[in-house]
Design a protein around this motif. Sequence first.
Motif, PDB file in Angstrom:
ATOM      1  N   PRO A  57       0.815  -1.223   0.000  1.00 18.53           N
ATOM      2  CA  PRO A  57       0.000   0.000   0.000  1.00 18.53           C
ATOM      3  C   PRO A  57       0.849   1.274   0.000  1.00 18.53           C
ATOM      4  CG  PRO A  57      -0.808  -1.529   1.666  1.00 18.53           C
ATOM      5  CD  PRO A  57       0.477  -2.097   1.124  1.00 18.53           C
ATOM      6  N   ILE A  58       2.007   1.229   0.645  1.00 18.77           N
ATOM      7  CA  ILE A  58       2.882   2.403   0.666  1.00 18.77           C
ATOM      8  C   ILE A  58       3.366   2.691  -0.739  1.00 18.77           C
ATOM      9  CG2 ILE A  58       5.093   3.297   1.494  1.00 18.77           C
ATOM     10  CD1 ILE A  58       4.568   1.633   4.079  1.00 18.77           C
ATOM     11  N   SER A  59       3.793   1.666  -1.442  1.00 14.92           N
ATOM     12  CA  SER A  59       4.267   1.830  -2.811  1.00 14.92           C
ATOM     13  C   SER A  59       3.152   2.331  -3.711  1.00 14.92           C
ATOM     14  CB  SER A  59       4.805   0.497  -3.344  1.00 14.92           C
ATOM     15  OG  SER A  59       5.120   0.603  -4.699  1.00 14.92           O
ATOM     16  N   HIS A  60       1.961   1.769  -3.555  1.00 12.41           N
ATOM     17  CA  HIS A  60       0.828   2.198  -4.370  1.00 12.41           C
ATOM     18  C   HIS A  60       0.464   3.655  -4.075  1.00 12.41           C
ATOM     19  CE1 HIS A  60      -2.781   1.999  -6.754  1.00 12.41           C
ATOM     20  NE2 HIS A  60      -3.497   2.410  -5.707  1.00 12.41           N
ATOM     21  N   ALA A  61       0.498   4.043  -2.808  1.00  6.34           N
ATOM     22  CA  ALA A  61       0.176   5.421  -2.442  1.00  6.34           C
ATOM     23  C   ALA A  61       1.194   6.380  -3.028  1.00  6.34           C
ATOM     24  CB  ALA A  61       0.123   5.564  -0.916  1.00  6.34           C
ATOM     25  N   GLN A  62       2.468   5.998  -3.018  1.00  3.55           N
ATOM     26  CA  GLN A  62       3.493   6.865  -3.593  1.00  3.55           C
ATOM     27  C   GLN A  62       3.297   6.990  -5.096  1.00  3.55           C
ATOM     28  OE1 GLN A  62       7.056   4.963  -2.252  1.00  3.55           O
ATOM     29  NE2 GLN A  62       7.159   6.170  -0.390  1.00  3.55           N
ATOM     30  N   GLU A  63       2.962   5.888  -5.771  1.00  6.47           N
ATOM     31  CA  GLU A  63       2.758   5.925  -7.211  1.00  6.47           C
ATOM     32  C   GLU A  63       1.554   6.773  -7.578  1.00  6.47           C
ATOM     33  OE1 GLU A  63       1.366   2.802 -10.555  1.00  6.47           O
ATOM     34  OE2 GLU A  63       3.086   2.172  -9.382  1.00  6.47           O
ATOM     35  N   SER A  64       0.474   6.674  -6.787  1.00  4.03           N
ATOM     36  CA  SER A  64      -0.726   7.434  -7.112  1.00  4.03           C
ATOM     37  C   SER A  64      -0.558   8.926  -6.812  1.00  4.03           C
ATOM     38  CB  SER A  64      -1.950   6.876  -6.386  1.00  4.03           C
ATOM     39  OG  SER A  64      -1.809   7.056  -5.000  1.00  4.03           O
ATOM     40  N   SER A  65       0.448   9.281  -6.016  1.00  5.36           N
ATOM     41  CA  SER A  65       0.667  10.695  -5.720  1.00  5.36           C
ATOM     42  C   SER A  65       1.507  11.382  -6.799  1.00  5.36           C
ATOM     43  CB  SER A  65       1.327  10.862  -4.351  1.00  5.36           C
ATOM     44  OG  SER A  65       2.648  10.366  -4.387  1.00  5.36           O
ATOM     45  N   VAL A  66       1.996  10.626  -7.768  1.00  8.64           N
ATOM     46  CA  VAL A  66       2.758  11.213  -8.868  1.00  8.64           C
ATOM     47  C   VAL A  66       1.771  11.857  -9.838  1.00  8.64           C
ATOM     48  CG1 VAL A  66       4.311  10.715 -10.793  1.00  8.64           C
ATOM     49  CG2 VAL A  66       4.605   9.522  -8.614  1.00  8.64           C
ATOM     50  N   ALA A  67       2.042  13.092 -10.220  1.00  2.05           N
ATOM     51  CA  ALA A  67       1.151  13.838 -11.108  1.00  2.05           C
ATOM     52  C   ALA A  67       0.994  13.133 -12.454  1.00  2.05           C
ATOM     53  CB  ALA A  67       1.690  15.241 -11.329  1.00  2.05           C
ATOM     54  N   PRO A 120      -2.566  18.582 -11.275  1.00  5.09           N
ATOM     55  CA  PRO A 120      -3.639  19.106 -10.421  1.00  5.09           C
ATOM     56  C   PRO A 120      -3.146  19.626  -9.067  1.00  5.09           C
ATOM     57  CG  PRO A 120      -3.802  16.716 -10.639  1.00  5.09           C
ATOM     58  CD  PRO A 120      -2.750  17.174 -11.594  1.00  5.09           C
ATOM     59  N   GLU A 121      -2.053  19.078  -8.557  1.00  2.00           N
ATOM     60  CA  GLU A 121      -1.526  19.555  -7.288  1.00  2.00           C
ATOM     61  C   GLU A 121      -0.942  20.957  -7.404  1.00  2.00           C
ATOM     62  OE1 GLU A 121       1.982  18.185  -9.469  1.00  2.00           O
ATOM     63  OE2 GLU A 121      -0.018  17.392  -9.291  1.00  2.00           O
ATOM     64  N   SER A 122      -0.703  21.416  -8.622  1.00  2.00           N
ATOM     65  CA  SER A 122      -0.164  22.761  -8.872  1.00  2.00           C
ATOM     66  C   SER A 122      -1.229  23.721  -9.398  1.00  2.00           C
ATOM     67  CB  SER A 122       0.978  22.680  -9.891  1.00  2.00           C
ATOM     68  OG  SER A 122       2.029  21.897  -9.405  1.00  2.00           O
ATOM     69  N   ALA A 123      -2.495  23.360  -9.272  1.00  2.00           N
ATOM     70  CA  ALA A 123      -3.580  24.165  -9.841  1.00  2.00           C
ATOM     71  C   ALA A 123      -3.557  25.599  -9.333  1.00  2.00           C
ATOM     72  CB  ALA A 123      -4.934  23.524  -9.556  1.00  2.00           C
ATOM     73  N   ASP A 124      -3.285  25.801  -8.058  1.00  3.05           N
ATOM     74  CA  ASP A 124      -3.256  27.151  -7.497  1.00  3.05           C
ATOM     75  C   ASP A 124      -2.143  27.973  -8.139  1.00  3.05           C
ATOM     76  OD1 ASP A 124      -4.566  28.864  -5.589  1.00  3.05           O
ATOM     77  OD2 ASP A 124      -2.714  28.799  -4.419  1.00  3.05           O
ATOM     78  N   GLU A 125      -0.984  27.373  -8.307  1.00  2.02           N
ATOM     79  CA  GLU A 125       0.141  28.059  -8.931  1.00  2.02           C
ATOM     80  C   GLU A 125      -0.149  28.369 -10.406  1.00  2.02           C
ATOM     81  OE1 GLU A 125       4.933  27.433  -9.098  1.00  2.02           O
ATOM     82  OE2 GLU A 125       3.694  25.635  -9.306  1.00  2.02           O
ATOM     83  N   ILE A 126      -0.756  27.422 -11.109  1.00  3.58           N
ATOM     84  CA  ILE A 126      -1.099  27.610 -12.519  1.00  3.58           C
ATOM     85  C   ILE A 126      -2.131  28.728 -12.660  1.00  3.58           C
ATOM     86  CG2 ILE A 126      -2.196  26.500 -14.516  1.00  3.58           C
ATOM     87  CD1 ILE A 126      -0.884  23.834 -13.420  1.00  3.58           C
ATOM     88  N   TYR A 127      -3.119  28.713 -11.793  1.00  5.96           N
ATOM     89  CA  TYR A 127      -4.146  29.761 -11.749  1.00  5.96           C
ATOM     90  C   TYR A 127      -3.498  31.126 -11.557  1.00  5.96           C
ATOM     91  CZ  TYR A 127      -8.020  32.315  -9.404  1.00  5.96           C
ATOM     92  OH  TYR A 127      -8.960  33.230  -9.014  1.00  5.96           O
TER      93      TYR A 127
END
Length: 190
Positions: free
Chosen positions: A19-29, A121-128
Amino acid sequence: MRNSALLSLFVSALLLLSPISHAQESSVAPGTKVRGLLVSEVEAGKELSAASSEVSSTVLNEGLYFDATGRTYLEQNRSSYESMVTLLNENASGFEITIAGLDTMPEIPAQVVTIAMIFFPESADEIYSIASQMGMLSEDDALLAAINAGIDPTTLTATAAGANGNDFSPLGVGTGAAGAGGGDTTVSAN
């Protein structure tokens, strides 16, 4: 007996770490994942435009990395999407891809901003913020781009956009004996 105990311990450890590996992979943009595919193709000797076209199609056809909202928008704006994928070769973040996209495609800033937010999507505020501060989009159009990207507009900070209504006073206004607001810009020693 000892081997089966070690095997059980090993399998348990793998299950615990999975699950740790999967969570890290899913957090990649998603944009980082698409960029990885593109860079691999280019490093394998494929010409950039051919690699970009192939990666763009593969990602959409196989439903990789993007949610349904993102895939639908990318399908509807396929030419812009493919151009943005090409830009991923030399731009690895939401900030970089937004600047490069607005520079190379200034005639379609809303599409550039929306696709950048879909990619990162994690950079949406910066892009905005970038889109609004560069004057490429109005604050309302930047918010609409976020909505089209599936971003909750309430997560974007109003001050990031540098909108007209964001007035601030310099430190010390109103603290002295004269000037605007009953004070000058001299900070009190108190």
